[in-house]
Motif scaffolding. Sequence first.
Motif, PDB file in Angstrom:
ATOM      1  N   GLY A 113       0.759  -1.264   0.061  1.00  0.00           N
ATOM      2  CA  GLY A 113      -0.055   0.020  -0.025  1.00  0.00           C
ATOM      3  C   GLY A 113       0.853   1.392  -0.065  1.00  0.00           C
ATOM      4  N   PHE A 114       2.173   1.113   0.220  1.00  0.00           N
ATOM      5  CA  PHE A 114       2.946   2.354   0.064  1.00  0.00           C
ATOM      6  C   PHE A 114       4.192   1.997  -1.078  1.00  0.00           C
ATOM      7  N   PHE A 115       4.437   3.227  -1.499  1.00  0.00           N
ATOM      8  CA  PHE A 115       5.499   3.416  -2.507  1.00  0.00           C
ATOM      9  C   PHE A 115       6.421   4.565  -2.130  1.00  0.00           C
ATOM     10  N   LYS A 116       7.951   4.291  -2.229  1.00  0.00           N
ATOM     11  CA  LYS A 116       8.913   5.309  -1.988  1.00  0.00           C
ATOM     12  C   LYS A 116       9.701   5.333  -3.097  1.00  0.00           C
ATOM     13  N   LEU A 117      10.111   6.660  -3.514  1.00  0.00           N
ATOM     14  CA  LEU A 117      11.180   7.063  -4.457  1.00  0.00           C
ATOM     15  C   LEU A 117      11.885   8.191  -4.136  1.00  0.00           C
ATOM     16  N   ASN A 118      12.664   8.547  -5.021  1.00  0.00           N
ATOM     17  CA  ASN A 118      13.639   9.708  -4.811  1.00  0.00           C
ATOM     18  C   ASN A 118      13.576  10.752  -5.968  1.00  0.00           C
ATOM     19  N   LEU A 119      13.629  11.767  -5.915  1.00  0.00           N
ATOM     20  CA  LEU A 119      13.644  12.910  -6.932  1.00  0.00           C
ATOM     21  C   LEU A 119      15.026  12.614  -7.704  1.00  0.00           C
ATOM     22  N   TYR A 120      16.231  12.438  -7.353  1.00  0.00           N
ATOM     23  CA  TYR A 120      17.348  12.250  -7.976  1.00  0.00           C
ATOM     24  C   TYR A 120      17.824  10.769  -7.632  1.00  0.00           C
ATOM     25  N   PRO A 121      18.460  10.051  -8.663  1.00  0.00           N
ATOM     26  CA  PRO A 121      18.539   8.366  -8.379  1.00  0.00           C
ATOM     27  C   PRO A 121      19.898   8.260  -7.982  1.00  0.00           C
ATOM     28  N   LEU A 122      21.164   8.829  -8.172  1.00  0.00           N
ATOM     29  CA  LEU A 122      22.367   8.582  -7.838  1.00  0.00           C
ATOM     30  C   LEU A 122      22.500   9.115  -6.241  1.00  0.00           C
ATOM     31  N   ALA A 123      23.222   8.173  -5.315  1.00  0.00           N
ATOM     32  CA  ALA A 123      23.574   8.279  -4.172  1.00  0.00           C
ATOM     33  C   ALA A 123      24.573   9.128  -3.890  1.00  0.00           C
ATOM     34  N   ALA A 124      24.699  10.000  -2.620  1.00  0.00           N
ATOM     35  CA  ALA A 124      25.803  10.897  -2.581  1.00  0.00           C
ATOM     36  C   ALA A 124      25.785  11.049  -0.720  1.00  0.00           C
ATOM     37  N   LYS A 125      26.945  11.726  -0.301  1.00  0.00           N
ATOM     38  CA  LYS A 125      26.707  11.545   0.961  1.00  0.00           C
ATOM     39  C   LYS A 125      26.118  12.950   1.680  1.00  0.00           C
ATOM     40  N   ASP A 126      25.771  13.798   0.769  1.00  0.00           N
ATOM     41  CA  ASP A 126      25.098  14.942   0.925  1.00  0.00           C
ATOM     42  C   ASP A 126      24.653  15.829  -0.235  1.00  0.00           C
ATOM     43  N   MET A 127      23.781  16.794  -0.311  1.00  0.00           N
ATOM     44  CA  MET A 127      23.413  17.356  -1.500  1.00  0.00           C
ATOM     45  C   MET A 127      24.214  18.019  -2.335  1.00  0.00           C
ATOM     46  N   GLN A 128      25.329  18.326  -1.623  1.00  0.00           N
ATOM     47  CA  GLN A 128      26.481  18.916  -2.300  1.00  0.00           C
ATOM     48  C   GLN A 128      27.418  18.005  -3.089  1.00  0.00           C
ATOM     49  N   GLU A 129      27.667  16.884  -2.821  1.00  0.00           N
ATOM     50  CA  GLU A 129      28.445  16.244  -3.141  1.00  0.00           C
ATOM     51  C   GLU A 129      28.490  15.938  -4.740  1.00  0.00           C
ATOM     52  N   TRP A 130      29.394  15.893  -5.340  1.00  0.00           N
ATOM     53  CA  TRP A 130      29.729  15.485  -6.893  1.00  0.00           C
ATOM     54  C   TRP A 130      31.021  15.289  -6.967  1.00  0.00           C
ATOM     55  N   ASN A 131      31.530  13.742  -6.854  1.00  0.00           N
ATOM     56  CA  ASN A 131      32.828  13.468  -7.195  1.00  0.00           C
ATOM     57  C   ASN A 131      33.170  12.776  -8.587  1.00  0.00           C
ATOM     58  N   GLU A 132      34.150  12.396  -8.708  1.00  0.00           N
ATOM     59  CA  GLU A 132      34.770  11.725  -9.946  1.00  0.00           C
ATOM     60  C   GLU A 132      33.919  10.759 -10.508  1.00  0.00           C
ATOM     61  N   ARG A 133      33.206  10.125  -9.516  1.00  0.00           N
ATOM     62  CA  ARG A 133      32.461   8.893  -9.979  1.00  0.00           C
ATOM     63  C   ARG A 133      31.084   9.279 -10.355  1.00  0.00           C
ATOM     64  N   HIS A 134      30.709  10.203 -10.030  1.00  0.00           N
ATOM     65  CA  HIS A 134      29.291  10.801 -10.436  1.00  0.00           C
ATOM     66  C   HIS A 134      29.637  11.369 -11.758  1.00  0.00           C
ATOM     67  N   VAL A 135      30.795  11.886 -12.003  1.00  0.00           N
ATOM     68  CA  VAL A 135      30.770  12.382 -13.418  1.00  0.00           C
ATOM     69  C   VAL A 135      31.308  11.318 -14.425  1.00  0.00           C
ATOM     70  N   GLU A 136      31.874  10.244 -13.781  1.00  0.00           N
ATOM     71  CA  GLU A 136      32.085   9.069 -14.686  1.00  0.00           C
ATOM     72  C   GLU A 136      30.482   8.521 -15.312  1.00  0.00           C
ATOM     73  N   VAL A 137      29.832   8.255 -14.528  1.00  0.00           N
ATOM     74  CA  VAL A 137      28.622   7.584 -14.483  1.00  0.00           C
ATOM     75  C   VAL A 137      27.774   8.453 -15.356  1.00  0.00           C
ATOM     76  N   THR A 138      27.587   9.847 -15.412  1.00  0.00           N
ATOM     77  CA  THR A 138      26.579  10.874 -16.061  1.00  0.00           C
ATOM     78  C   THR A 138      27.308  11.499 -17.131  1.00  0.00           C
ATOM     79  N   THR A 139      28.587  11.909 -16.886  1.00  0.00           N
ATOM     80  CA  THR A 139      29.432  12.803 -17.691  1.00  0.00           C
ATOM     81  C   THR A 139      29.017  14.297 -17.524  1.00  0.00           C
ATOM     82  N   CYS A 140      28.071  14.427 -16.430  1.00  0.00           N
ATOM     83  CA  CYS A 140      27.721  15.785 -16.150  1.00  0.00           C
ATOM     84  C   CYS A 140      28.889  16.582 -15.216  1.00  0.00           C
ATOM     85  N   GLU A 141      29.295  17.510 -15.590  1.00  0.00           N
ATOM     86  CA  GLU A 141      30.501  18.155 -14.869  1.00  0.00           C
ATOM     87  C   GLU A 141      30.135  18.672 -13.515  1.00  0.00           C
TER      88      GLU A 141
END
Length: 252
Positions: A113-141
């Motif tokens: 009866g319940f469904f849970k999702l997230n706005l953004y699909p990739l995990a990070a330690k906080d909403m500011q983190e964007w590291n080399e692995r994120h760039v590798e997966v997405t190629t978003c700088e």
Amino acid sequence: MKENFLKTLETDLIGCDGGDITGPVWFCGLEWATFGGEQIVETFGCRPTYEIDDGLIVPCLNQDWVDGHPEFLAWQFDQKLAKIMMTINGEVFGGIEDVRKYMRNSYLRRESGFFKLNLYPLAAKDMQEWNERHVEVTTCETKADYQRHCAGRRFDLIRRLVQRHKPKTILCLGATYLDQFKAAFWGAGEIACESDGFGKKYKNDKHQFQVLSPKNKALPTLIVSPFLGRNIQSNETLRSLGKKIKDIAAGR
């Protein structure tokens, strides 16, 4: 790599726990958090799934997954969500073992009866983190670039799911992302709605929880909440939140 990832945003429910996509009550966070050296690519295919009639693959939890991840029972965020769900179901929780029993047997199952999702699909330690692995997966700088792609693609997928499965109420966890929640669940542009609040008031005279009820009754009611961290600790507050969600979903 980038085009494949961007296409996935349009078609796949990655980076969420899922559950019962036909359920009347949904929960939406911002993104999964990482712990220690966890790889962000683990948000792909790291939950059990089932297929619905339109071919969409939907994640959920099941007994095998719970048995294989006993640490899950100690996750405080999920414990708090479980308390809210139990209240909606009319179940009483006393000690933590009541909550863990629910998490072991019912939490975000295919027919929960319940469904849970997230706005953004990739995990990070906080909403500011964007590291080399994120760039590798997405190629978003930058993370801002990635979030813009999500707004243009993943939010479209979320809106289609809302239109098809018609949840009545969605608890949105992260009050500073109100505009993003509205865009994901209601669509672009101004949507006429009534605004109310409940819970304790802050210095700015705003209530702890905001209720947005669209005039278009085909759209879900949004309850916007602070994140379930230090902001919300007491069982009394979680029960109050669960009762309010139950009343709104029942049309009261």
